[in-house]
Design a protein around this motif. Structure first.
Motif, PDB file in Angstrom:
ATOM      1  N   GLY A   1       0.833  -1.176  -0.316  1.00  0.00           N
ATOM      2  CA  GLY A   1       0.469  -0.245   0.167  1.00  0.00           C
ATOM      3  C   GLY A   1       0.667   1.147  -0.108  1.00  0.00           C
ATOM      4  O   GLY A   1       1.819   1.560  -0.683  1.00  0.00           O
ATOM      5  N   GLU A   2       0.738   1.826   1.113  1.00  0.00           N
ATOM      6  CA  GLU A   2       1.204   3.445   0.870  1.00  0.00           C
ATOM      7  C   GLU A   2       2.881   3.530   1.748  1.00  0.00           C
ATOM      8  O   GLU A   2       3.221   4.478   1.316  1.00  0.00           O
ATOM      9  N   ARG A   3       2.968   2.197   2.234  1.00  0.00           N
ATOM     10  CA  ARG A   3       4.027   1.817   2.396  1.00  0.00           C
ATOM     11  C   ARG A   3       5.562   1.308   1.368  1.00  0.00           C
ATOM     12  O   ARG A   3       6.751   1.142   1.472  1.00  0.00           O
TER      13      ARG A   3
ATOM     14  N   MET B   1      14.046  12.049  -3.675  1.00  0.00           N
ATOM     15  CA  MET B   1      14.620  12.212  -2.186  1.00  0.00           C
ATOM     16  C   MET B   1      13.930  12.726  -1.121  1.00  0.00           C
ATOM     17  O   MET B   1      13.478  11.718  -0.071  1.00  0.00           O
ATOM     18  N   LEU B   2      12.071  13.248  -1.313  1.00  0.00           N
ATOM     19  CA  LEU B   2      11.103  13.281  -1.676  1.00  0.00           C
ATOM     20  C   LEU B   2      10.666  11.384  -0.976  1.00  0.00           C
ATOM     21  O   LEU B   2      10.050  11.270   0.688  1.00  0.00           O
ATOM     22  N   GLU B   3      10.223  10.794  -1.436  1.00  0.00           N
ATOM     23  CA  GLU B   3      10.028   9.548  -1.402  1.00  0.00           C
ATOM     24  C   GLU B   3      11.158   8.434  -0.502  1.00  0.00           C
ATOM     25  O   GLU B   3      10.544   7.558   0.155  1.00  0.00           O
ATOM     26  N   LEU B   4      11.928   8.992  -0.432  1.00  0.00           N
ATOM     27  CA  LEU B   4      12.698   7.527   0.219  1.00  0.00           C
ATOM     28  C   LEU B   4      12.884   8.668   1.932  1.00  0.00           C
ATOM     29  O   LEU B   4      13.251   8.432   2.568  1.00  0.00           O
ATOM     30  N   SER B   5      12.595  10.252   2.417  1.00  0.00           N
ATOM     31  CA  SER B   5      12.539  10.506   3.495  1.00  0.00           C
ATOM     32  C   SER B   5      11.095  10.159   3.788  1.00  0.00           C
ATOM     33  O   SER B   5      11.185   9.519   4.845  1.00  0.00           O
ATOM     34  N   ARG B   6       9.458   9.874   2.739  1.00  0.00           N
ATOM     35  CA  ARG B   6       8.721   9.920   3.428  1.00  0.00           C
ATOM     36  C   ARG B   6       8.575   8.358   4.139  1.00  0.00           C
ATOM     37  O   ARG B   6       7.843   7.803   4.963  1.00  0.00           O
TER      38      ARG B   6
ATOM     39  N   ALA C   1       7.914  -3.772  -0.724  1.00  0.00           N
ATOM     40  CA  ALA C   1       8.818  -3.533  -0.880  1.00  0.00           C
ATOM     41  C   ALA C   1       9.089  -4.210   0.309  1.00  0.00           C
ATOM     42  O   ALA C   1       8.187  -4.169   2.276  1.00  0.00           O
ATOM     43  N   ILE C   2      10.437  -4.505   0.640  1.00  0.00           N
ATOM     44  CA  ILE C   2      11.346  -5.340   1.675  1.00  0.00           C
ATOM     45  C   ILE C   2      12.303  -4.988   2.044  1.00  0.00           C
ATOM     46  O   ILE C   2      13.597  -4.685   0.625  1.00  0.00           O
ATOM     47  N   ASN C   3      12.916  -4.729   3.605  1.00  0.00           N
ATOM     48  CA  ASN C   3      14.377  -4.414   3.328  1.00  0.00           C
ATOM     49  C   ASN C   3      14.517  -5.886   5.172  1.00  0.00           C
ATOM     50  O   ASN C   3      13.986  -6.673   5.023  1.00  0.00           O
TER      51      ASN C   3
END
Length: 325
Positions: free
Chosen positions: A210-212, A226-231, A313-315
């Motif tokens: 979802g939004e994550r 950059m904004l998406e990385l920060s979010r 997505a996963i880390n």
């Protein structure tokens, strides 16, 4: 507590363990065709293996039933006294029953053995009473007899209960190995444990959705990235086309390197992203995803479905938090 009392307590403990080990050693040499027959009866059971006993034998029986159930043999414990008050209705001719009694002379057997015979239920006896009514009625007898209990009064079940526990474990594990029961089978019986997390969870079970999900359009700029990385804080974003197919990836490390090399926040993302970038299939086992991270020296990845569309997505932290390490 004085030192002599402490030494005495240690000695008591050592004497008991030595006594129980001595009786258990004799049990090792007592395994014979009866043990083989008991295993064959369990392997041939089309229903369930019912374990029953009373008192200390009942406590050990519960553990044996649990060990059988968790290693591939459907099993449950039935208290011997409760069996005479309705629970015997849970047993039928497709089952096999393991009856545990050191003496083999519990009063309950006078009632239960004839009924089991009428039902044609195979009986495995775990007993020290080789000539007892239980032993005589059983299809096979596992002899757990001892010369003496480790209890100095010879009253509390100690060596006898240890022998019973050992023979139960031997049955469960011998049958497990004969079935070819493996780690994944075991994990299915223990889904909440660490082994279950490692062997059963797939990437889709632990990924962000979802939004994550960190993503931007391929027409975006480095500033948007950059904004998406920060979010999202994942350390990676997926660069997607209008059909949600991944065209490349961009990480916070890529951002730092770009700026150090005189790149700007206005640069088009499709010119500085890594293409095509690594992505994980959603059905990949989570433990295998961890190996990928380690092998490729990466810490995050986008996740795609069978149509190669971004679905998550996963880390590496997500995997660790799910008990996969």
């Amino acid at each position: 507590m004085n030192s002599s009392r402490q030494a005495q307590l240690l000695q008591y403990g050592r004497e008991l363990i030595e006594s129980e080990l001595s009786e258990a050693q004799k049990l090792l040499h007592r395994l014979d065709h009866n043990f083989i027959q008991a295993c064959e009866l369990i392997l041939a059971t089309k229903g369930k293996v019912v374990v029953s006993g009373v008192g200390k034998s009942g406590h050990i029986g519960k553990k044996i039933a649990a060990s059988l159930a968790s290693t591939g043999t459907p099993s449950f414990f039935m208290h011997l006294s409760e069996a005479l008050h309705g629970d015997l209705g849970m047993v039928n001719s497709t089952d096999t029953i393991i009856l545990i009694s050191y003496s083999g002379r519990a009063n309950e057997f006078n009632f239960i053995l004839p009924i089991l015979k009428d039902l044609n239920v195979p009986i495995i006896a775990i007993t020290g009473g080789k000539t007892s009514p239980l032993a005589k009625a059983a299809n096979t007898v596992l002899d757990v007899s001892i010369e003496k209990e480790a209890c100095p009064m010879g009253l509390a079940p100690t060596s006898s209960s240890t022998n019973t526990l050992l023979i139960g474990d031997a049955l469960a594990i011998a049958v497990m190995r004969a079935r070819g029961f493996n780690e994944e089978d075991f994990a299915r019986s223990h889904p909440a444990g660490s082994l279950g997390a490692k062997l059963l969870n797939r990437v889709k079970d632990v990924m962000r959705t979802g939004e994550r999900i960190p993503k931007i359009a391929e027409s975006a700029t480095v500033f948007d990235a950059m904004l998406e990385l920060s979010r999202t804080g994942l350390g990676l974003i997926a660069v997607c086309d209008a059909n949600n197919h991944i065209k490349g990836v961009f990480t916070d490390g890529d951002l730092r390197r770009l700026l150090l090399n005189n790149g700007t926040l206005h640069d088009p993302i499709n010119q500085v992203m890594t293409s095509p970038g690594y992505r994980l299939p959603e059905n990949k086992k989570a433990i295998e995803a961890l190996k990928v991270f380690n092998d490729y020296n990466i810490t995050a990845a986008p996740v795609v479905d069978q149509n190669d569309c971004l679905v998550g997505a996963i880390n590496i932290h997500d995997l660790h938090q799910a008990g996969i390490s």
